[in-house]
Design a protein around this motif. Structure first.
Motif, PDB file in Angstrom:
ATOM      1  N   PHE A   1       0.932  -1.183  -0.088  1.00  0.00           N
ATOM      2  CA  PHE A   1      -0.112  -0.026   0.040  1.00  0.00           C
ATOM      3  C   PHE A   1       0.960   1.340  -0.045  1.00  0.00           C
ATOM      4  O   PHE A   1       0.437   2.229  -0.884  1.00  0.00           O
ATOM      5  N   VAL A   2       1.823   1.392   0.899  1.00  0.00           N
ATOM      6  CA  VAL A   2       2.841   2.506   0.822  1.00  0.00           C
ATOM      7  C   VAL A   2       3.552   2.569  -0.229  1.00  0.00           C
ATOM      8  O   VAL A   2       3.508   3.711  -0.849  1.00  0.00           O
ATOM      9  N   ASN A   3       4.135   1.458  -0.881  1.00  0.00           N
ATOM     10  CA  ASN A   3       4.668   1.624  -2.363  1.00  0.00           C
ATOM     11  C   ASN A   3       3.771   2.013  -3.477  1.00  0.00           C
ATOM     12  O   ASN A   3       4.136   2.979  -4.300  1.00  0.00           O
ATOM     13  N   GLU A   4       2.556   1.829  -3.489  1.00  0.00           N
ATOM     14  CA  GLU A   4       1.300   2.112  -4.460  1.00  0.00           C
ATOM     15  C   GLU A   4       1.368   3.618  -4.262  1.00  0.00           C
ATOM     16  O   GLU A   4       0.937   4.516  -5.184  1.00  0.00           O
ATOM     17  N   MET A   5       1.281   3.928  -2.802  1.00  0.00           N
ATOM     18  CA  MET A   5       0.833   5.488  -2.530  1.00  0.00           C
ATOM     19  C   MET A   5       2.058   6.143  -2.923  1.00  0.00           C
ATOM     20  O   MET A   5       1.738   7.368  -3.369  1.00  0.00           O
ATOM     21  N   ALA A   6       3.329   5.803  -2.719  1.00  0.00           N
ATOM     22  CA  ALA A   6       4.400   6.604  -3.401  1.00  0.00           C
ATOM     23  C   ALA A   6       4.467   6.809  -4.703  1.00  0.00           C
ATOM     24  O   ALA A   6       4.852   7.636  -5.447  1.00  0.00           O
ATOM     25  N   GLN A   7       3.833   5.535  -5.558  1.00  0.00           N
ATOM     26  CA  GLN A   7       3.923   5.746  -6.890  1.00  0.00           C
ATOM     27  C   GLN A   7       2.834   6.914  -7.292  1.00  0.00           C
ATOM     28  O   GLN A   7       3.231   7.381  -8.570  1.00  0.00           O
TER      29      GLN A   7
ATOM     30  N   TYR B   1       2.087   9.718  -5.768  1.00  0.00           N
ATOM     31  CA  TYR B   1       2.515  10.968  -5.582  1.00  0.00           C
ATOM     32  C   TYR B   1       3.776  11.340  -6.332  1.00  0.00           C
ATOM     33  O   TYR B   1       4.069  12.530  -6.696  1.00  0.00           O
ATOM     34  N   ARG B   2       4.335  10.018  -6.677  1.00  0.00           N
ATOM     35  CA  ARG B   2       5.759  10.437  -7.449  1.00  0.00           C
ATOM     36  C   ARG B   2       5.245  10.957  -8.990  1.00  0.00           C
ATOM     37  O   ARG B   2       5.701  11.662  -9.580  1.00  0.00           O
ATOM     38  N   TYR B   3       4.288  10.269  -9.382  1.00  0.00           N
ATOM     39  CA  TYR B   3       3.645  10.683 -10.684  1.00  0.00           C
ATOM     40  C   TYR B   3       3.272  12.017 -10.739  1.00  0.00           C
ATOM     41  O   TYR B   3       3.207  12.956 -11.649  1.00  0.00           O
ATOM     42  N   LEU B   4       2.432  12.198  -9.509  1.00  0.00           N
ATOM     43  CA  LEU B   4       1.770  13.736  -9.332  1.00  0.00           C
ATOM     44  C   LEU B   4       2.929  14.861  -9.556  1.00  0.00           C
ATOM     45  O   LEU B   4       2.962  15.838 -10.060  1.00  0.00           O
ATOM     46  N   LEU B   5       4.263  14.445  -8.776  1.00  0.00           N
ATOM     47  CA  LEU B   5       5.419  15.425  -8.746  1.00  0.00           C
ATOM     48  C   LEU B   5       5.861  15.463  -9.959  1.00  0.00           C
ATOM     49  O   LEU B   5       6.425  16.695 -10.551  1.00  0.00           O
ATOM     50  N   ARG B   6       6.066  14.591 -10.801  1.00  0.00           N
ATOM     51  CA  ARG B   6       6.757  14.332 -12.107  1.00  0.00           C
ATOM     52  C   ARG B   6       5.801  14.901 -13.315  1.00  0.00           C
ATOM     53  O   ARG B   6       6.016  15.710 -14.122  1.00  0.00           O
ATOM     54  N   HIS B   7       4.615  14.640 -13.386  1.00  0.00           N
ATOM     55  CA  HIS B   7       3.847  15.012 -14.390  1.00  0.00           C
ATOM     56  C   HIS B   7       2.486  15.991 -14.227  1.00  0.00           C
ATOM     57  O   HIS B   7       1.674  16.256 -15.260  1.00  0.00           O
ATOM     58  N   GLY B   8       2.393  16.370 -12.792  1.00  0.00           N
ATOM     59  CA  GLY B   8       1.166  17.158 -12.556  1.00  0.00           C
ATOM     60  C   GLY B   8       0.985  18.370 -13.320  1.00  0.00           C
ATOM     61  O   GLY B   8      -0.326  18.802 -13.572  1.00  0.00           O
TER      62      GLY B   8
END
Length: 367
Positions: free
Chosen positions: A217-223, A225-232
């Motif tokens: 769950f933590v890994n998926e949640m990190a994915q 928010y990582r996507y949001l930071l990279r492509h938002g």
């Protein structure tokens, strides 16, 4: 509350045989008539020396008559275009529905007929009144009439070109403002605070009971928010990256709703590199969950598939909530603006009593 409906169709490009892309009239009727009068006076002044200088003697009345004749022959052309383009009427609306080729051809024909009729009428009237101008032969008169009609039509098309330039400049400014607004709204709506709160609540319940599930769950949640930071803030991302993000996002929701939520993706490999706005699919999944009841007895199945070769379909059954969540209704509107900026097309919403679908443009490349 039902999911908000925003229906629109893709604008048709101006092609032969199709209705022309009508540029709104940018000049007021008064401004157009003043411009037309100024152009006519210029040609009247040009005609004055060309009509007087070759003659050994010309009276002031004759010189004035030559100038007025040139002014009138251009004014009647501009009045024709005024009636066909600037004066609201059934005829104007009919012309607006024609293709660009038909519109230009008919206006050129009407202009030529009008100028020829005026020239012939003026020729016979001068002869009947005994006005002793150096009258050209009939073939030369008809040739001059066509030249004058071409010049007049060129001036009219020049006016319309100025209008088109002003219209496009306004469109560019409008699109710039909409782009800034869309980015601002996108930043505000990337993920709702409720989603973060619910995710943390779900995580707290997993930590002690299911440590392995909590780690994933933590890994998926990190994915997510990582996507949001990279492509938002980007304008477009490849479809396969958006799908990977949606899978992580859907996993977090499924850990909360269990078997009550299903997300199915049925897409061919050849479309996975096509561009679309970031967070587009996430918004549609979030809307489906927000506006519908999610339960194990009545699972909410969201399907992502192709509607056509260049159109993506996201569908979900409609199970309206008894107590709907508060919604600003700006999500689909914001997505529509981002798609219009990216592809110059609009999304289409199809809704029945039992199903809600959103069709997203998915062209092979950016417009």
């Amino acid at each position: 509350m039902n999911q908000p409906v925003l229906t629109a169709s893709s604008p048709a490009a101006p092609r032969r045989g199709l209705p022309q892309l009508v540029v709104p009239v940018m000049f007021s009727q008064r401004a157009y008539l003043l411009i037309a009068l100024a152009i006519s006076l210029v040609f009247g002044m040009i005609a004055l020396p060309t009509g007087v200088l070759p003659r050994s003697y010309a009276t002031p009345s004759e010189a004035l008559l030559l100038c007025l004749n040139a002014v009138l022959i251009f004014e009647i052309q501009f009045w024709l275009h005024f009636l066909l383009r600037y004066r609201p009427s059934a005829v104007q609306r009919w012309f607006a529905r024609q293709s660009l080729l038909v519109d230009r051809g008919l206006r050129a024909l009407l202009t030529a007929l009008l100028v020829t009729g005026y020239s012939l009428g003026r020729h016979y009237l001068d002869a009947r009144l005994g006005i002793a101008f150096n009258q050209p032969s009939m073939p030369l008169l008809l040739t001059l009439a066509q030249i004058v009609s071409i010049v007049g039509l060129s001036c009219q098309l020049g006016i319309e070109l100025v209008e088109r330039s002003r219209y496009l400049a306004q469109e560019v400014e409008t699109l710039k403002r909409e782009q800034l607004q869309a980015r601002y709204e996108s930043l505000k709506q990337q993920l709702s605070p409720h989603f973060l709160f619910n995710s943390l609540s779900t995580l707290s319940g997993l930590i002690y009971d299911e440590p392995a599930a909590a780690e994933r769950f933590v890994n998926e949640m990190a994915q997510v928010y990582r996507y949001l930071l990279r492509h938002g803030e980007q304008m477009a991302v490849p479809l396969h990256e958006e799908l990977a993000f949606v899978r992580s996002y859907a996993y977090l929701l499924q850990m909360r709703f269990g078997e009550g939520l299903e997300v199915h993706v049925d897409l061919p490999p050849e479309v996975l590199d096509r561009p679309l706005p970031p967070l587009a699919l996430q918004l549609l999944v979030e809307n489906a969950v927000k506006h519908n009841t999610v339960s194990r007895r009545q699972p909410l199945a969201i399907t992502i598939s192709l509607a056509s070769a260049d159109q993506l379909r996201v569908c979900n059954p409609r199970y309206p909530r008894l107590s709907p969540e508060a919604s600003s209704g700006t999500g689909l509107s914001n997505l529509t603006t981002r798609i219009r900026l990216l592809h110059q097309q609009r999304l289409l919403v199809e809704q029945t009593d039992h199903e809600f679908c959103v069709l997203l443009p998915l062209p092979a490349s950016l417009s």
